[in-house]
Design a protein around this motif. Structure first.
Motif, PDB file in Angstrom:
ATOM      1  N   GLU A 273      14.096 -10.771 -26.677  1.00 26.01           N
ATOM      2  CA  GLU A 273      13.347  -9.517 -26.785  1.00 26.01           C
ATOM      3  C   GLU A 273      12.198  -9.449 -25.787  1.00 26.01           C
ATOM      4  O   GLU A 273      11.653  -8.378 -25.536  1.00 26.01           O
ATOM      5  CB  GLU A 273      12.823  -9.317 -28.208  1.00 26.01           C
ATOM      6  N   LEU A 274      11.814 -10.600 -25.206  1.00 25.06           N
ATOM      7  CA  LEU A 274      10.778 -10.589 -24.174  1.00 25.06           C
ATOM      8  C   LEU A 274      11.418 -10.242 -22.831  1.00 25.06           C
ATOM      9  O   LEU A 274      12.443 -10.811 -22.455  1.00 25.06           O
ATOM     10  CB  LEU A 274      10.069 -11.937 -24.099  1.00 25.06           C
ATOM     11  N   LYS A 275      10.816  -9.299 -22.139  1.00 31.81           N
ATOM     12  CA  LYS A 275      11.304  -8.815 -20.838  1.00 31.81           C
ATOM     13  C   LYS A 275      10.249  -9.136 -19.793  1.00 31.81           C
ATOM     14  O   LYS A 275       9.064  -8.829 -19.983  1.00 31.81           O
ATOM     15  CB  LYS A 275      11.553  -7.306 -20.875  1.00 31.81           C
ATOM     16  N   LEU A 276      10.655  -9.736 -18.671  1.00 33.83           N
ATOM     17  CA  LEU A 276       9.721 -10.212 -17.664  1.00 33.83           C
ATOM     18  C   LEU A 276       9.861  -9.439 -16.362  1.00 33.83           C
ATOM     19  O   LEU A 276      10.982  -9.180 -15.909  1.00 33.83           O
ATOM     20  CB  LEU A 276       9.964 -11.701 -17.366  1.00 33.83           C
ATOM     21  N   THR A 277       8.729  -9.116 -15.765  1.00 33.42           N
ATOM     22  CA  THR A 277       8.679  -8.509 -14.425  1.00 33.42           C
ATOM     23  C   THR A 277       7.575  -9.229 -13.670  1.00 33.42           C
ATOM     24  O   THR A 277       6.468  -9.405 -14.184  1.00 33.42           O
ATOM     25  CB  THR A 277       8.353  -7.001 -14.502  1.00 33.42           C
ATOM     26  N   ALA A 278       7.879  -9.653 -12.429  1.00 32.27           N
ATOM     27  CA  ALA A 278       6.899 -10.377 -11.620  1.00 32.27           C
ATOM     28  C   ALA A 278       6.504  -9.540 -10.417  1.00 32.27           C
ATOM     29  O   ALA A 278       7.354  -8.924  -9.766  1.00 32.27           O
ATOM     30  CB  ALA A 278       7.479 -11.712 -11.164  1.00 32.27           C
ATOM     31  N   PHE A 279       5.205  -9.533 -10.122  1.00 33.82           N
ATOM     32  CA  PHE A 279       4.668  -8.786  -8.979  1.00 33.82           C
ATOM     33  C   PHE A 279       3.873  -9.727  -8.101  1.00 33.82           C
ATOM     34  O   PHE A 279       3.115 -10.564  -8.600  1.00 33.82           O
ATOM     35  CB  PHE A 279       3.746  -7.670  -9.456  1.00 33.82           C
ATOM     36  N   GLY A 280       4.017  -9.563  -6.787  1.00 35.02           N
ATOM     37  CA  GLY A 280       3.175 -10.266  -5.844  1.00 35.02           C
ATOM     38  C   GLY A 280       2.081  -9.320  -5.388  1.00 35.02           C
ATOM     39  O   GLY A 280       2.348  -8.155  -5.070  1.00 35.02           O
ATOM     40  N   ILE A 281       0.851  -9.789  -5.392  1.00 37.09           N
ATOM     41  CA  ILE A 281      -0.270  -8.925  -4.989  1.00 37.09           C
ATOM     42  C   ILE A 281      -0.896  -9.444  -3.715  1.00 37.09           C
ATOM     43  O   ILE A 281      -0.693 -10.560  -3.311  1.00 37.09           O
ATOM     44  CB  ILE A 281      -1.337  -8.837  -6.092  1.00 37.09           C
TER      45      ILE A 281
ATOM     46  N   ARG B 285       0.826  -1.211   0.000  1.00 37.49           N
ATOM     47  CA  ARG B 285       0.000   0.000   0.000  1.00 37.49           C
ATOM     48  C   ARG B 285       0.860   1.262   0.000  1.00 37.49           C
ATOM     49  O   ARG B 285       0.415   2.313  -0.438  1.00 37.49           O
ATOM     50  CB  ARG B 285      -0.929  -0.013   1.214  1.00 37.49           C
ATOM     51  N   ALA B 286       2.076   1.139   0.507  1.00 38.54           N
ATOM     52  CA  ALA B 286       2.991   2.284   0.517  1.00 38.54           C
ATOM     53  C   ALA B 286       3.575   2.554  -0.865  1.00 38.54           C
ATOM     54  O   ALA B 286       4.126   3.614  -1.120  1.00 38.54           O
ATOM     55  CB  ALA B 286       4.128   2.042   1.519  1.00 38.54           C
ATOM     56  N   GLY B 287       3.443   1.578  -1.744  1.00 42.88           N
ATOM     57  CA  GLY B 287       3.953   1.735  -3.110  1.00 42.88           C
ATOM     58  C   GLY B 287       5.368   1.198  -3.238  1.00 42.88           C
ATOM     59  O   GLY B 287       6.100   1.103  -2.261  1.00 42.88           O
ATOM     60  N   ILE B 288       5.724   0.816  -4.454  1.00 44.38           N
ATOM     61  CA  ILE B 288       7.075   0.358  -4.744  1.00 44.38           C
ATOM     62  C   ILE B 288       7.553   1.016  -6.024  1.00 44.38           C
ATOM     63  O   ILE B 288       6.753   1.408  -6.880  1.00 44.38           O
ATOM     64  CB  ILE B 288       7.158  -1.176  -4.893  1.00 44.38           C
ATOM     65  N   ALA B 289       8.865   1.141  -6.151  1.00 42.85           N
ATOM     66  CA  ALA B 289       9.448   1.628  -7.402  1.00 42.85           C
ATOM     67  C   ALA B 289       9.362   0.496  -8.422  1.00 42.85           C
ATOM     68  O   ALA B 289       9.395  -0.687  -8.051  1.00 42.85           O
ATOM     69  CB  ALA B 289      10.894   2.028  -7.182  1.00 42.85           C
ATOM     70  N   PRO B 290       9.227   0.818  -9.687  1.00 43.19           N
ATOM     71  CA  PRO B 290       9.195  -0.249 -10.692  1.00 43.19           C
ATOM     72  C   PRO B 290      10.468  -1.088 -10.623  1.00 43.19           C
ATOM     73  O   PRO B 290      11.578  -0.548 -10.630  1.00 43.19           O
ATOM     74  CB  PRO B 290       9.118   0.506 -12.022  1.00 43.19           C
TER      75      PRO B 290
END
Length: 109
Positions: free
Chosen positions: A101-109, A13-18
């Motif tokens: 060329e595919l770039k991956l970013t994973a997020f936990g929600i 909830r505080a936010g994160i940098a990309p």
């Protein structure tokens, strides 16, 4: 060789940098720690051809492998995927890419 790990950035909830993207590794492919609340952002950084990402199912049905789910990502486009139920995709989500060329970013929600 072992699959390349994609780190999961926990959204708060505080936010994160990309977080930094992980470059696609078509030789070793990828694994993401999965608790059922993971979302992937996959970006096609290429400008000439669509690229394919494939999600593997670690389960067997009557001793048979389940056909992986392949999705095309258009040139210069991004797609969000998830969440991935653990009972279907496993605690170690296996993600294959057809090109760096595919770039991956994973997020936990």
């Amino acid at each position: 060789m072992p699959r390349t790990n994609v780190s999961v950035a926990q959204i708060t909830r505080a936010g994160i940098a990309p977080p930094d993207e992980t470059n696609g590794d078509s030789a070793n492919n990828h694994v993401v720690s999965n608790n059922g609340r993971v979302v992937l952002l996959i970006r096609n950084s290429g400008t000439t051809v669509a690229r394919t990402v494939t999600f593997r199912f670690p389960v067997l049905i009557d001793g048979q492998s389940v056909i992986p789910k392949a999705v095309s990502i258009p040139t210069s486009a991004s797609r969000y995927f998830g969440p991935f139920p653990v009972d279907t995709y496993g605690a170690r989500l296996q993600v294959d890419v057809d090109n760096a060329e595919l770039k991956l970013t994973a997020f936990g929600i």
